[in-house]
Design an enzyme around this catalytic site. Structure first.
Site, PDB file in Angstrom:
ATOM      1  N   HIS A   9      88.768 -38.814  -5.202  1.00 51.47           N
ATOM      2  CA  HIS A   9      89.058 -38.541  -6.618  1.00 51.47           C
ATOM      3  C   HIS A   9      88.551 -39.650  -7.532  1.00 51.47           C
ATOM      4  O   HIS A   9      88.264 -40.764  -7.101  1.00 51.47           O
ATOM      5  CB  HIS A   9      90.570 -38.362  -6.814  1.00 51.47           C
ATOM      6  CG  HIS A   9      91.352 -39.595  -6.458  1.00 51.47           C
ATOM      7  ND1 HIS A   9      91.445 -40.694  -7.294  1.00 51.47           N
ATOM      8  CD2 HIS A   9      92.073 -39.903  -5.354  1.00 51.47           C
ATOM      9  CE1 HIS A   9      92.195 -41.619  -6.723  1.00 51.47           C
ATOM     10  NE2 HIS A   9      92.585 -41.166  -5.536  1.00 51.47           N
ATOM     11  N   GLY A  10      88.495 -39.340  -8.823  1.00 47.00           N
ATOM     12  CA  GLY A  10      88.100 -40.311  -9.835  1.00 47.00           C
ATOM     13  C   GLY A  10      89.154 -41.396 -10.028  1.00 47.00           C
ATOM     14  O   GLY A  10      90.302 -41.275  -9.592  1.00 47.00           O
ATOM     15  N   ASN A  15      94.911 -47.085  -9.951  1.00 44.62           N
ATOM     16  CA  ASN A  15      93.782 -47.828  -9.377  1.00 44.62           C
ATOM     17  C   ASN A  15      93.499 -49.064 -10.226  1.00 44.62           C
ATOM     18  O   ASN A  15      93.323 -50.165  -9.699  1.00 44.62           O
ATOM     19  CB  ASN A  15      92.514 -46.972  -9.318  1.00 44.62           C
ATOM     20  CG  ASN A  15      92.564 -45.842  -8.324  1.00 44.62           C
ATOM     21  OD1 ASN A  15      92.076 -44.752  -8.616  1.00 44.62           O
ATOM     22  ND2 ASN A  15      93.131 -46.048  -7.149  1.00 44.62           N
ATOM     23  N   GLN A  21      99.321 -45.815  -4.549  1.00 48.53           N
ATOM     24  CA  GLN A  21      99.590 -44.452  -5.031  1.00 48.53           C
ATOM     25  C   GLN A  21     100.194 -43.566  -3.959  1.00 48.53           C
ATOM     26  O   GLN A  21     101.279 -43.045  -4.138  1.00 48.53           O
ATOM     27  CB  GLN A  21      98.318 -43.812  -5.593  1.00 48.53           C
ATOM     28  CG  GLN A  21      97.966 -44.375  -6.937  1.00 48.53           C
ATOM     29  CD  GLN A  21      96.802 -43.677  -7.587  1.00 48.53           C
ATOM     30  OE1 GLN A  21      97.010 -42.840  -8.450  1.00 48.53           O
ATOM     31  NE2 GLN A  21      95.602 -44.014  -7.180  1.00 48.53           N
ATOM     32  N   GLU A  81      97.057 -37.957   0.322  1.00 46.82           N
ATOM     33  CA  GLU A  81      96.935 -39.338   0.770  1.00 46.82           C
ATOM     34  C   GLU A  81      98.055 -39.670   1.765  1.00 46.82           C
ATOM     35  O   GLU A  81      99.027 -38.923   1.900  1.00 46.82           O
ATOM     36  CB  GLU A  81      97.027 -40.262  -0.458  1.00 46.82           C
ATOM     37  CG  GLU A  81      96.936 -41.745  -0.179  1.00 46.82           C
ATOM     38  CD  GLU A  81      95.628 -42.172   0.467  1.00 46.82           C
ATOM     39  OE1 GLU A  81      95.451 -41.870   1.671  1.00 46.82           O
ATOM     40  OE2 GLU A  81      94.812 -42.821  -0.192  1.00 46.82           O
ATOM     41  N   TYR A  84     103.227 -43.724   1.660  1.00 44.57           N
ATOM     42  CA  TYR A  84     103.531 -45.142   1.839  1.00 44.57           C
ATOM     43  C   TYR A  84     105.018 -45.458   1.675  1.00 44.57           C
ATOM     44  O   TYR A  84     105.400 -46.621   1.537  1.00 44.57           O
ATOM     45  CB  TYR A  84     102.699 -45.974   0.864  1.00 44.57           C
ATOM     46  CG  TYR A  84     101.210 -45.826   1.107  1.00 44.57           C
ATOM     47  CD1 TYR A  84     100.636 -46.246   2.303  1.00 44.57           C
ATOM     48  CD2 TYR A  84     100.385 -45.245   0.158  1.00 44.57           C
ATOM     49  CE1 TYR A  84      99.278 -46.105   2.532  1.00 44.57           C
ATOM     50  CE2 TYR A  84      99.025 -45.098   0.376  1.00 44.57           C
ATOM     51  CZ  TYR A  84      98.481 -45.527   1.567  1.00 44.57           C
ATOM     52  OH  TYR A  84      97.134 -45.378   1.802  1.00 44.57           O
TER      53      TYR A  84
END
Length: 189
Positions: A9-10, A15, A21, A81, A84
């Site tokens: 992704h952008g 970020n 994330q 993703e 976490y």
């Protein structure tokens, strides 16, 4: 031979802020929007027949900008993703320092192992590419998910040294149930 275009992704607000994330989300930055629009130009003349995205907003926004209404896409949780756990939204400074350290670090904190991510990505993408009408497929996912998918196929060390920046395109050939990394296209910005 079939081709899978697996895209990170952008760029997002997290970020830029160097925050973890994972399953939490943050919006694309102006730069992230520009990255997705550049990706749209790259894919303009590629005859995509199917498209998939992680359910995360940052991936859905990226794929929508890439496709620009030319093709519908399907959202899949399996493309998300790595989870976490309680580290989500925290500083990246708290992350383990090596890929090996990532393998089980987050498990005691409600997260997911990197091996579980790699296996879920491999199963998901193999299922997608095994469909008879899937020849040129776009999938938008995340840095860790893309890395762990590659790790299921080969030693990713050389590619990791070059980085997986936002907007990176991993081009895989798929034949007789197997993926082969054909190219990695990194953004020039």
């Amino acid at each position: 031979m079939k081709t899978l275009y697996l895209v990170r992704h952008g760029e997002t607000l997290f970020n830029v802020a160097h925050k973890i994330q994972g399953w939490c989300d943050s919006p694309l930055t102006e730069n992230g929007i520009n990255q997705a629009q550049k990706l749209s130009g790259f894919f303009r003349n590629i005859p995509l027949d199917h498209a998939y995205s992680s359910t995360s907003e940052r991936c859905c926004d990226t794929i929508e900008l890439i496709l620009n209404n030319r093709l519908d896409y399907t959202r899949l949780k399996a493309l998300k993703e790595q989870n976490y756990g309680i580290f989500e939204g925290e500083s990246e400074a708290l992350s383990p320092k090596t890929p090996k350290d990532f393998e089980t670090f987050f498990l005691p904190y409600g997260g997911e192992s990197s091996n579980a991510v790699g296996k879920r990505m491999l199963h998901c993408l193999t299922t997608i590419m095994s469909q008879s009408d899937h020849h040129n497929v776009l999938a938008v996912s995340h840095s860790g998910a893309c890395f762990n998918f590659l790790r299921m196929l080969q030693d990713p060390s050389e590619e990791l040294k070059k980085g997986f920046s936002n907007g990176t395109i991993f081009v895989y050939h798929f034949d007789q149930g197997n993926f082969q990394l054909a190219n990695v296209i990194r953004p020039s910005n």
